[in-house]
Design a protein around this motif. Structure first.
Motif, PDB file in Angstrom:
ATOM      1  N   LEU A 100      54.358  60.764 129.616  1.00 41.93           N
ATOM      2  CA  LEU A 100      53.578  61.873 129.084  1.00 41.93           C
ATOM      3  C   LEU A 100      52.510  62.329 130.073  1.00 41.93           C
ATOM      4  N   GLY A 101      51.830  61.359 130.689  1.00 37.93           N
ATOM      5  CA  GLY A 101      50.778  61.698 131.639  1.00 37.93           C
ATOM      6  C   GLY A 101      51.312  62.377 132.882  1.00 37.93           C
ATOM      7  N   GLY A 102      52.458  61.900 133.383  1.00 35.38           N
ATOM      8  CA  GLY A 102      53.038  62.493 134.584  1.00 35.38           C
ATOM      9  C   GLY A 102      53.454  63.935 134.382  1.00 35.38           C
ATOM     10  N   LEU A 103      54.069  64.230 133.245  1.00 36.01           N
ATOM     11  CA  LEU A 103      54.471  65.616 132.969  1.00 36.01           C
ATOM     12  C   LEU A 103      53.251  66.518 132.783  1.00 36.01           C
ATOM     13  N   TYR A 104      52.233  66.000 132.103  1.00 31.86           N
ATOM     14  CA  TYR A 104      51.029  66.801 131.880  1.00 31.86           C
ATOM     15  C   TYR A 104      50.356  67.161 133.208  1.00 31.86           C
ATOM     16  N   LEU A 105      50.202  66.184 134.085  1.00 33.48           N
ATOM     17  CA  LEU A 105      49.501  66.422 135.344  1.00 33.48           C
ATOM     18  C   LEU A 105      50.281  67.324 136.288  1.00 33.48           C
ATOM     19  N   SER A 106      51.607  67.214 136.258  1.00 32.04           N
ATOM     20  CA  SER A 106      52.434  67.976 137.199  1.00 32.04           C
ATOM     21  C   SER A 106      52.851  69.339 136.671  1.00 32.04           C
ATOM     22  N   GLY A 107      52.882  69.491 135.346  1.00 28.56           N
ATOM     23  CA  GLY A 107      53.362  70.741 134.759  1.00 28.56           C
ATOM     24  C   GLY A 107      54.868  70.885 134.786  1.00 28.56           C
ATOM     25  N   LEU A 108      55.576  69.814 135.139  1.00 28.87           N
ATOM     26  CA  LEU A 108      57.035  69.864 135.214  1.00 28.87           C
ATOM     27  C   LEU A 108      57.670  69.804 133.830  1.00 28.87           C
ATOM     28  N   GLU A 109      58.910  70.296 133.747  1.00 29.05           N
ATOM     29  CA  GLU A 109      59.684  70.162 132.520  1.00 29.05           C
ATOM     30  C   GLU A 109      60.341  68.788 132.442  1.00 29.05           C
ATOM     31  N   ARG A 110      60.704  68.249 133.595  1.00 36.17           N
ATOM     32  CA  ARG A 110      61.268  66.912 133.647  1.00 36.17           C
ATOM     33  C   ARG A 110      61.113  66.358 135.056  1.00 36.17           C
ATOM     34  N   GLY A 111      61.180  65.062 135.180  1.00 31.81           N
ATOM     35  CA  GLY A 111      61.048  64.451 136.494  1.00 31.81           C
ATOM     36  C   GLY A 111      60.985  62.945 136.392  1.00 31.81           C
ATOM     37  N   ILE A 112      61.018  62.299 137.547  1.00 35.51           N
ATOM     38  CA  ILE A 112      60.788  60.867 137.633  1.00 35.51           C
ATOM     39  C   ILE A 112      59.294  60.662 137.806  1.00 35.51           C
ATOM     40  N   ILE A 113      58.705  59.862 136.932  1.00 33.31           N
ATOM     41  CA  ILE A 113      57.283  59.546 137.047  1.00 33.31           C
ATOM     42  C   ILE A 113      57.185  58.124 137.590  1.00 33.31           C
ATOM     43  N   THR A 114      56.608  58.001 138.768  1.00 35.32           N
ATOM     44  CA  THR A 114      56.484  56.705 139.427  1.00 35.32           C
ATOM     45  C   THR A 114      55.039  56.244 139.369  1.00 35.32           C
ATOM     46  N   SER A 115      54.805  55.167 138.622  1.00 35.11           N
ATOM     47  CA  SER A 115      53.453  54.648 138.464  1.00 35.11           C
ATOM     48  C   SER A 115      53.207  53.554 139.489  1.00 35.11           C
TER      49      SER A 115
END
Length: 289
Positions: A100-115
């Motif tokens: 959730l945080g990765g999509l919010y920060l990037s504005g992407l519709e989908r993606g790989i979020i690497t923490s």
């Protein structure tokens, strides 16, 4: 008038992060106001939880009556046995928070979020669906600190990064051009790594070693992220977590972008991606973006 604040807390191994969303008068997710995130360091999870909470209230001028809900995530969340100051509390799965945080920060519709934290976790996130944990690697910030402490006598990431600015990989890594004339990725033979620490020179300085360690960690994180992205037929990878803010990250991942036609993104507030995701799970946005 009392405010309506949703707080997110990410209780990690070395730091606890906290952030909030102001939902006062917000009628849609777009009207939610992100309150500047912050973090504290403490020797144990419970101390860090209450320290972060108190600091957040003091810095922002809030009172307990302004807090509507507290969303808690991270490895240290398991140490919580009761609600914070009797406020409504909810534990959120860390991998959901990452997505959730990765999509919010990037504005992407989908993606790989690497923490990129002490270790590295990979999540596939898509708006409208629950994030999916893909696995990860034990290589991360803990690797960087552990190796640097043993090899360099240093365990402060900022100091290690500053030292590495003076280093050269030419005296540490074995490059593709060192072992073959074949240009495996056209134009990148002179910089593409064949073996991390595969050509350590007797003349290598501490700065060279520091850069080699950082480069090895980021290249490992980058390659496992690329493999995950290719499995989903996408190019976008969002980097979050403390390690994403290290100075050398931008250079390494920009090279990987060009070398493998990827789109690694390090957004603003990337270090706070997971805690922002936790707060979002309790906001108007809910569990899905």
């Amino acid at each position: 008038m009392s405010k309506k604040i949703i707080i997110g807390i990410d209780i990690g191994g070395s730091t606890t992060k906290i952030v909030g969303f102001d939902l006062t008068n917000a009628k849609s997710p777009a009207e939610q106001k992100l309150i500047e995130p912050l973090f504290v360091r403490a020797t144990d999870p419970i101390t860090s939880i209450y320290g972060a909470f108190g600091k957040f209230l003091d810095v922002n001028g809030y009172s307990l009556s302004d807090i509507s809900k507290v969303m808690v995530t991270g490895a240290g969340a398991s140490y919580m046995s009761k609600p914070i100051y009797d406020l409504p509390c909810e534990k959120i799965e860390e991998f959901k928070s990452i997505g959730l945080g990765g999509l919010y920060l990037s504005g992407l519709e989908r993606g790989i979020i690497t923490s990129c934290g002490t270790g590295t976790a990979l999540v596939y996130a898509e708006r409208g669906n629950d994030p999916k944990y893909l696995g990860g690697t034990g290589v991360g910030g803990g690797t960087l600190v552990g190796l640097s402490k043993k090899l360099l006598g240093m365990d402060n990431v900022n100091h290690i990064s500053d030292l590495a600015k003076e280093g050269s990989l030419d005296r540490v890594d074995l490059k593709i051009s060192d072992i073959t004339k074949q240009d495996i990725v056209p134009g990148f033979g002179d910089i593409m790594t064949a073996s991390n620490f595969g050509s350590v020179s007797d003349l290598a300085t501490n700065a060279d070693i520091a850069l080699g360690i950082i480069n090895m960690v980021f290249e490992t994180i980058g390659m496992v992220s690329i493999f995950a992205a290719r499995n989903y037929g996408i190019r976008d990878v969002v980097l979050t977590g403390n390690l994403s803010g290290v100075y050398q990250a931008c250079g390494v991942f920009e090279t990987l972008n060009k070398m493998f036609d990827m789109n690694f993104i390090i957004p603003k507030n990337s270090a706070f991606g997971t805690v922002i995701g936790a707060a979002l799970a309790g906001s108007l946005t809910g569990n899905q973006l």
